[in-house]
Design an enzyme around this catalytic site. Structure first.
Site, PDB file in Angstrom:
ATOM      1  N   SER A 149      -8.466   0.582   7.369  1.00 55.15           N
ATOM      2  CA  SER A 149      -9.258  -0.829   8.192  1.00 55.15           C
ATOM      3  C   SER A 149      -7.506  -1.335   8.574  1.00 55.15           C
ATOM      4  CB  SER A 149      -9.659  -2.067   7.414  1.00 55.15           C
ATOM      5  OG  SER A 149      -9.167  -2.698   6.446  1.00 55.15           O
ATOM      6  N   LYS A 188       0.721  -1.570  -0.017  1.00 55.12           N
ATOM      7  CA  LYS A 188       0.049   0.009  -0.035  1.00 55.12           C
ATOM      8  C   LYS A 188       0.981   1.593  -0.315  1.00 55.12           C
ATOM      9  CE  LYS A 188      -4.359  -1.729   0.635  1.00 55.12           C
ATOM     10  NZ  LYS A 188      -4.472  -2.156   1.358  1.00 55.12           N
ATOM     11  N   ASP A 202     -17.845 -10.417  -3.043  1.00 56.00           N
ATOM     12  CA  ASP A 202     -18.362  -9.298  -3.451  1.00 56.00           C
ATOM     13  C   ASP A 202     -17.756  -9.664  -5.346  1.00 56.00           C
ATOM     14  OD1 ASP A 202     -16.728  -8.681  -1.613  1.00 56.00           O
ATOM     15  OD2 ASP A 202     -16.733  -6.797  -3.049  1.00 56.00           O
ATOM     16  N   GLY A 243     -16.479 -13.539   1.874  1.00 52.49           N
ATOM     17  CA  GLY A 243     -16.718 -11.480   1.538  1.00 52.49           C
ATOM     18  C   GLY A 243     -16.520 -11.667   0.064  1.00 52.49           C
ATOM     19  N   SER A 272       1.270  -9.884  -0.613  1.00 54.28           N
ATOM     20  CA  SER A 272       0.486  -8.492  -0.298  1.00 54.28           C
ATOM     21  C   SER A 272       1.170  -7.838   0.773  1.00 54.28           C
ATOM     22  CB  SER A 272      -1.237  -8.072  -0.521  1.00 54.28           C
ATOM     23  OG  SER A 272      -2.090  -9.259   0.926  1.00 54.28           O
ATOM     24  N   GLU A 280      -9.990 -13.185  -3.203  1.00 52.36           N
ATOM     25  CA  GLU A 280     -11.069 -13.047  -2.075  1.00 52.36           C
ATOM     26  C   GLU A 280     -11.220 -13.697  -0.859  1.00 52.36           C
ATOM     27  OE1 GLU A 280     -13.631 -10.572  -2.931  1.00 52.36           O
ATOM     28  OE2 GLU A 280     -15.146 -12.217  -4.334  1.00 52.36           O
TER      29      GLU A 280
HETATM   30  C1  LIG Z   1      -5.058  -3.388   0.840  1.00 50.70           C
HETATM   31  C2  LIG Z   1      -4.717  -4.797   1.182  1.00 50.70           C
HETATM   32  C3  LIG Z   1      -5.305  -5.794   0.334  1.00 50.70           C
HETATM   33  C4  LIG Z   1      -6.637  -5.348  -0.376  1.00 50.70           C
HETATM   34  O1  LIG Z   1      -5.960  -4.724  -1.585  1.00 50.70           O
HETATM   35  P1  LIG Z   1      -7.046  -3.674  -2.605  1.00 50.70           P
HETATM   36  O2  LIG Z   1      -6.137  -3.262  -3.624  1.00 50.70           O
HETATM   37  O3  LIG Z   1      -7.975  -3.402  -1.737  1.00 50.70           O
HETATM   38  O4  LIG Z   1      -7.991  -4.905  -3.541  1.00 50.70           O
HETATM   39  C5  LIG Z   1      -4.963  -7.577   0.243  1.00 50.70           C
HETATM   40  N1  LIG Z   1      -3.447  -7.341   1.491  1.00 50.70           N
HETATM   41  C6  LIG Z   1      -2.940  -6.533   2.253  1.00 50.70           C
HETATM   42  C7  LIG Z   1      -2.033  -7.092   3.149  1.00 50.70           C
HETATM   43  C8  LIG Z   1      -3.865  -5.486   2.467  1.00 50.70           C
HETATM   44  O5  LIG Z   1      -3.396  -4.269   2.794  1.00 50.70           O
END
Ligand SMILES: *Cc1c(COP(=O)(O)O)cnc(C)c1O
Length: 319
Positions: free
Chosen positions: A78, A53, A210, A208, A304, A204
Site C-alpha cells: 500500500s 521499510k 486484528d 483494525g 515509523s 495498531e
Molecule cells: C509498513 C508500515 C508500518 C507497519 O509495519 P508492519 O511491519 O507492517 O507492521 C508502520 N508505519 C509505516 C510508516 C509503514 O510504512
C-alpha cells in the site's frame, strides 16, 4: 517453520551499513513533561525513502542469488514497502515490479515510479493482491518479497530498534507501530537481546485491531480492510512469522484512534518540527493514550515513517 533470531537482525545491520541511514534519536522536553517519562524517539521518518521499510527490503534483496537478481523482484504494497523495494532494486541493479492499490497516496505512487519500478494497480476493496502478485511472479519468474511476513524482511526492520538500544542503552518500555508485524517482531527480537526487561508494545489503528484480537486469542484473526487514516497499517492479518514472534516476545497490543493520531501529527509538527505520516504516529499515540503507567520510565517510541501528501497533511492537522 524456522523463526529468525537476533543474530539475523545483527547480520542485517551489517548488510545495511553504508546503505541505510542511521536515523537520529530525538528527545523532547515537552513530550517528557506530557507523559511524565523520558522519551526517546527513533526517527525512521528520516530513513531513506522516508520510512523504516528500506531496512527490510534491502536486507532481503541483497541476499538474492545472481539468477534472482537477473529476473528481479516483485512486491505488493500500500505504499512504503513499494518504495523500499523499488529503491533497493535500483541500488542493487535489478528489475522491480510493484502491485499497488489504485487509491494509494499520489506521492507514494509517484515515488515508486520515480525509483524506476514498474507499477501495476489493483482495487484494494474487491481484488486479492496476494493472488495477483503470485500469478505475476510465476509468469515472469520474479521473486516475490512480501511487506512483512518474511524472515529477511522482519530481521531488517529490527535494525531500527537495535540502533535505538545501541545508542541509548536499556529501556523500560518500547512502543512500535503495528500493521502486519514486520517492524514489531523485528523490534521484539532486538529488545529481547539488548534490553531483556523492556516491555514491548505494538500499537495498531482502533478501526483494525486484528493484531490485538490475534494476540488475545492466540491465533491469527482476519478482518476486513479497516477504514483509518493510518494507511500503512490497513493490514487484514498478521503473518505466520511475525505472529509467532509477537506471541512469544511482545507484552501487549494497544490501539489508537484516528483522532489520537491527528493529535500526535500536530505534536510532532508543532513541537518537534517533524512531518510524520498518520501510521508513523501510532507508537506515540499508544504511549500517550494506551493506559500503560510510564511515570519516570525510560520509554522508546519508533516513529515509523513520514510519507504523506502535503495537501493531505494540511487537511488532517488543520484546526
Ligand atoms: C509498513 C508500515 C508500518 C507497519 O509495519 P508492519 O511491519 O507492517 O507492521 C508502520 N508505519 C509505516 C510508516 C509503514 O510504512
Amino acid at each position: 517453520m524456522q523463526l529468525p533470531t537476533y543474530d539475523d537482525v545483527a547480520a542485517a545491520a551489517r548488510r545495511l551499513e553504508g546503505h541505510a541511514h542511521r536515523t537520529p534519536v530525538l528527545r523532547s522536553r515537552t513530550a517528557d513533561t506530557l507523559l511524565g517519562a523520558q522519551l526517546f524517539f527513533k526517527c525512521e521518518n528520516f530513513q531513506r525513502m522516508g520510512a523504516f521499510k528500506f531496512r527490510g527490503a534491502f536486507n532481503a534483496l541483497s541476499q538474492f542469488t545472481p539468477a534472482q537478481r537477473k529476473t528481479g523482484v516483485l512486491a505488493f504494497s500500500s505504499g512504503n514497502h513499494a518504495q523500499a523495494v523499488a529503491l533497493s532494486a535500483r541500488i542493487l541493479g535489478m528489475p522491480a515490479a510493484i502491485v499497488m492499490p489504485l487509491d494509494a497516496p499520489a506521492a507514494k505512487l509517484a515515488a515508486t515510479r520515480g525509483y524506476g519500478a514498474e507499477v501495476i494497480t489493483y482495487d484494494r476493496f474487491t481484488e486479492d493482491r496476494q493472488a495477483i502478485s503470485q500469478r505475476l511472479a510465476l509468469e515472469r519468474g520474479m521473486t516475490l518479497i512480501p511487506p512483512y511476513d518474511h524472515p529477511d524482511v522482519l530481521a531488517g526492520q529490527g535494525t531500527a530498534a537495535k540502533e535505538l538500544f545501541d545508542e541509548v542503552g536499556e529501556l523500560d518500555h518500547l512502543f512500535v507501530c503495528l500493521g502486519g508485524g514486520g517492524l514489531l517482531s523485528g523490534s521484539a527480537l532486538a529488545a529481547r537481546a539488548l534490553s531483556p526487561r523492556c516491555k514491548v508494545y505494538g500499537v495498531e489503528p482502533q478501526a483494525g485491531n486484528d493484531g490485538q484480537q490475534s494476540f488475545q486469542r492466540g491465533e491469527i484473526v482476519h478482518i476486513n480492510t479497516p477504514q483509518t487514516i493510518a494507511d500503512g497499517a490497513q493490514t487484514q492479518f498478521l503473518g505466520q512469522y511475525t505472529f509467532a514472534i509477537i506471541r512469544r516476545d511482545v507484552d501487549d497490543i494497544l490501539t489508537a484512534s484516528d483522532a489520537q493520531l491527528v493529535q500526535a501529527m500536530r505534536f510532532f509538527a508543532e513541537r518537534m518540527k517533524m512531518l510524520v505520516e498518520p501510521t508513523g504516529c501510532l507508537g506515540f499515540a499508544g504511549a500517550q493514550h494506551g493506559g500503560v503507567a510510564l511515570e519516570s520510565a525510560r520509554v522508546g517510541v519508533i516513529i515509523s515513517g513520514g510519507n504523506v501528501d502535503l495537501a493531505r497533511f494540511a487537511q488532517l492537522v488543520a484546526p
